[in-house]
Structure formats: C-alpha cells, structure tokens
Design a protein around this motif. Sequence first.
Motif, PDB file in Angstrom:
ATOM      1  N   PHE A 156      24.914  -8.346  10.660  1.00  0.00           N
ATOM      2  CA  PHE A 156      25.278  -7.034  10.139  1.00  0.00           C
ATOM      3  C   PHE A 156      26.370  -6.439  11.018  1.00  0.00           C
ATOM      4  O   PHE A 156      26.566  -6.858  12.165  1.00  0.00           O
ATOM      5  CB  PHE A 156      24.068  -6.095  10.093  1.00  0.00           C
ATOM      6  CG  PHE A 156      23.296  -6.015  11.390  1.00  0.00           C
ATOM      7  CD1 PHE A 156      23.746  -5.248  12.452  1.00  0.00           C
ATOM      8  CD2 PHE A 156      22.105  -6.722  11.539  1.00  0.00           C
ATOM      9  CE1 PHE A 156      23.040  -5.181  13.637  1.00  0.00           C
ATOM     10  CE2 PHE A 156      21.385  -6.658  12.731  1.00  0.00           C
ATOM     11  CZ  PHE A 156      21.853  -5.890  13.779  1.00  0.00           C
ATOM     12  N   GLU A 157      27.075  -5.473  10.467  1.00  0.00           N
ATOM     13  CA  GLU A 157      28.107  -4.778  11.222  1.00  0.00           C
ATOM     14  C   GLU A 157      27.446  -3.759  12.158  1.00  0.00           C
ATOM     15  O   GLU A 157      26.465  -3.110  11.778  1.00  0.00           O
ATOM     16  CB  GLU A 157      29.070  -4.049  10.280  1.00  0.00           C
ATOM     17  CG  GLU A 157      29.851  -4.958   9.346  1.00  0.00           C
ATOM     18  CD  GLU A 157      30.856  -5.826  10.092  1.00  0.00           C
ATOM     19  OE1 GLU A 157      31.355  -5.373  11.152  1.00  0.00           O
ATOM     20  OE2 GLU A 157      31.137  -6.939   9.626  1.00  0.00           O
ATOM     21  N   VAL A 158      27.996  -3.625  13.352  1.00  0.00           N
ATOM     22  CA  VAL A 158      27.460  -2.641  14.295  1.00  0.00           C
ATOM     23  C   VAL A 158      27.501  -1.246  13.680  1.00  0.00           C
ATOM     24  O   VAL A 158      26.590  -0.437  13.887  1.00  0.00           O
ATOM     25  CB  VAL A 158      28.240  -2.676  15.628  1.00  0.00           C
ATOM     26  CG1 VAL A 158      27.826  -1.514  16.525  1.00  0.00           C
ATOM     27  CG2 VAL A 158      27.994  -3.991  16.345  1.00  0.00           C
ATOM     28  N   ARG A 159      28.528  -0.964  12.903  1.00  0.00           N
ATOM     29  CA  ARG A 159      28.632   0.342  12.254  1.00  0.00           C
ATOM     30  C   ARG A 159      27.401   0.627  11.389  1.00  0.00           C
ATOM     31  O   ARG A 159      26.888   1.748  11.372  1.00  0.00           O
ATOM     32  CB  ARG A 159      29.900   0.406  11.403  1.00  0.00           C
ATOM     33  CG  ARG A 159      30.081   1.716  10.634  1.00  0.00           C
ATOM     34  CD  ARG A 159      31.279   1.634   9.702  1.00  0.00           C
ATOM     35  NE  ARG A 159      31.388   2.825   8.870  1.00  0.00           N
ATOM     36  CZ  ARG A 159      32.102   3.890   9.168  1.00  0.00           C
ATOM     37  NH1 ARG A 159      32.783   3.923  10.299  1.00  0.00           N
ATOM     38  NH2 ARG A 159      32.159   4.926   8.351  1.00  0.00           N
ATOM     39  N   ASP A 160      26.911  -0.400  10.677  1.00  0.00           N
ATOM     40  CA  ASP A 160      25.728  -0.210   9.834  1.00  0.00           C
ATOM     41  C   ASP A 160      24.505   0.124  10.685  1.00  0.00           C
ATOM     42  O   ASP A 160      23.669   0.948  10.295  1.00  0.00           O
ATOM     43  CB  ASP A 160      25.459  -1.468   9.004  1.00  0.00           C
ATOM     44  CG  ASP A 160      26.549  -1.726   7.971  1.00  0.00           C
ATOM     45  OD1 ASP A 160      27.205  -0.753   7.554  1.00  0.00           O
ATOM     46  OD2 ASP A 160      26.748  -2.895   7.598  1.00  0.00           O
ATOM     47  N   LEU A 161      24.402  -0.509  11.839  1.00  0.00           N
ATOM     48  CA  LEU A 161      23.282  -0.215  12.734  1.00  0.00           C
ATOM     49  C   LEU A 161      23.411   1.188  13.317  1.00  0.00           C
ATOM     50  O   LEU A 161      22.418   1.926  13.401  1.00  0.00           O
ATOM     51  CB  LEU A 161      23.217  -1.250  13.855  1.00  0.00           C
ATOM     52  CG  LEU A 161      22.131  -1.017  14.916  1.00  0.00           C
ATOM     53  CD1 LEU A 161      20.747  -0.939  14.278  1.00  0.00           C
ATOM     54  CD2 LEU A 161      22.175  -2.113  15.975  1.00  0.00           C
ATOM     55  N   VAL A 162      24.611   1.573  13.708  1.00  0.00           N
ATOM     56  CA  VAL A 162      24.827   2.914  14.257  1.00  0.00           C
ATOM     57  C   VAL A 162      24.440   3.978  13.227  1.00  0.00           C
ATOM     58  O   VAL A 162      23.796   4.983  13.554  1.00  0.00           O
ATOM     59  CB  VAL A 162      26.294   3.085  14.703  1.00  0.00           C
ATOM     60  CG1 VAL A 162      26.588   4.542  15.066  1.00  0.00           C
ATOM     61  CG2 VAL A 162      26.589   2.183  15.904  1.00  0.00           C
ATOM     62  N   LEU A 163      24.812   3.754  11.973  1.00  0.00           N
ATOM     63  CA  LEU A 163      24.437   4.695  10.913  1.00  0.00           C
ATOM     64  C   LEU A 163      22.926   4.747  10.737  1.00  0.00           C
ATOM     65  O   LEU A 163      22.345   5.824  10.555  1.00  0.00           O
ATOM     66  CB  LEU A 163      25.110   4.302   9.597  1.00  0.00           C
ATOM     67  CG  LEU A 163      26.631   4.483   9.524  1.00  0.00           C
ATOM     68  CD1 LEU A 163      27.175   3.888   8.232  1.00  0.00           C
ATOM     69  CD2 LEU A 163      27.012   5.944   9.632  1.00  0.00           C
ATOM     70  N   ALA A 164      22.273   3.590  10.794  1.00  0.00           N
ATOM     71  CA  ALA A 164      20.813   3.558  10.651  1.00  0.00           C
ATOM     72  C   ALA A 164      20.139   4.302  11.801  1.00  0.00           C
ATOM     73  O   ALA A 164      19.150   5.022  11.596  1.00  0.00           O
ATOM     74  CB  ALA A 164      20.329   2.110  10.593  1.00  0.00           C
ATOM     75  N   ILE A 165      20.664   4.152  13.009  1.00  0.00           N
ATOM     76  CA  ILE A 165      20.101   4.853  14.170  1.00  0.00           C
ATOM     77  C   ILE A 165      20.244   6.360  13.997  1.00  0.00           C
ATOM     78  O   ILE A 165      19.301   7.127  14.240  1.00  0.00           O
ATOM     79  CB  ILE A 165      20.788   4.375  15.463  1.00  0.00           C
ATOM     80  CG1 ILE A 165      20.382   2.929  15.774  1.00  0.00           C
ATOM     81  CG2 ILE A 165      20.435   5.291  16.639  1.00  0.00           C
ATOM     82  CD1 ILE A 165      21.213   2.279  16.861  1.00  0.00           C
ATOM     83  N   ALA A 166      21.424   6.801  13.574  1.00  0.00           N
ATOM     84  CA  ALA A 166      21.639   8.239  13.383  1.00  0.00           C
ATOM     85  C   ALA A 166      20.731   8.790  12.292  1.00  0.00           C
ATOM     86  O   ALA A 166      20.188   9.889  12.417  1.00  0.00           O
ATOM     87  CB  ALA A 166      23.100   8.512  13.044  1.00  0.00           C
TER      88      ALA A 166
END
Length: 244
Positions: A225-235
Amino acid sequence: METTRRVLVVDDEEGMRTTLAANLELEGYEVAEARDGAHALELVRQQRFALVISDVKMPGLNGVETFREMKRIQPELTVVLMTAFALEQLVEDGISEGVYAVIHKPFSMEHLVRMVERALGSRAVLVVDDLPDVAEAIVAGLREAGLRAEAVYDGDTAIRRAREEAVDVCVLDLVMPSLDGVKTYEQLRRLSSEIRVIGMTGHAAPEMIHAFTRRGGYTCLRKPFEVRDLVLAIARARSDPGAC
C-alpha cells in the motif's frame, strides 16, 4: 504557563473561536485566539505553542496553507484541523504532510478535550511486522510525513512497548509467527481500549481479516500500500470519536 499547555485556536467565526477557547481554559490550558491564518502566523512567530486547532475554511489563507507556513516556523508543532466538510483533497493533502487529526463539525467539547489530551501526549504510531525491512520502511515513510513512529518485530514486543510508552495507533501485520495479529490485537485492547489498531496483510485468509475487524480492528490495508493511504487511515483513526 509551560509551553506544553499552550494552545492556539484559529477560526474566523468569533463565536466558535471563543467557545473553544473558554472550554479549553476550563481544562487548564493557556489559550490564544487567531481570527484567520495571517493572524495565526503572526502569533506563532511571537511565541511557541504546543498545539494549534485550526478551521480549514477561512478567508485568505485556508487551514492547510496556514499549517504549512506554521511548520516552517515551528517544525515540531502539532496541528489539528476542524472542518464541516468531508475529507476533500485539500484536507487529505494536509494529513499526508503531517496534520495530527481532523475533527469534524459539529463535535462535542468532550471529544475536543480528549483529542487535545491525546495530541499533547506525544503518542507514537507503533508498527509491528515480523519482517524488519518492511517495518522499518513503513516507519521511515511515516516519519517523512511528519508522524512519530517506531518499529517492533513481534506481537510480544508490541505489547511490552505499549505498556512502557504512550501509543495511540498500532499498525499491525496480521500474519506473524508465535503471536499472530488477531491475538496481539486482543491483548493490546485489553491493555488500553483507546489504542486504535490498523491491520495490514499481504496474504491473510479472509477469515482472519474478518476476525480482526469483527473484534474492533479499525481497518485493514492490503500490502503493498502507499504510505499516504496509511497516513490517511491513521488520521481517520485519531479523528474518530470512538478513539477518544
């Protein structure tokens, strides 16, 4: 008052701004108010803040533009955005650049105060994967996005680290030797009901993913997965009232 209790509230709506400030002051915070992005930047240049709570939609500089300029002045600053809208591209860009969380209007003061407590607790994202290279690559991506993150390589160490340090989000591989992701999740939640757990997997059986989400796992990302997708999930996890 110490800097760690100093909060800046930024909103062009005076009623909203003063209400937030008054409630935070009742909780013992030192609060400054800014009527727009330009005013906020002026205050950030003059004094140090531990946290900024900013509306997104404002005349002149919007909340994300203000966030970017603030981070140039005080790189360690923690920022929470407020919005009455869905996570449009503008807000997602802010999250991918290090916004701590987004709080959606209308919200309760209890939710706001709890989020402030969590944001000021300097809590880290704990990444758990039995493949060290994978775990470290994810941590590097999260740090590049402005998040505090650290890696461990098994479930037992994850549980021990969560006992020792403030962790609010755990990114957990579901398929690991010894203690698998579902069992690790259960022990983390027994340790603290406030820890939000995001699963990740490249080859877990659908039954395992279902067991994870049925027990309350926040979401599960498919590798790669893209790190951006993980960052969005964390937020999103941090913004969820259930996490606070």
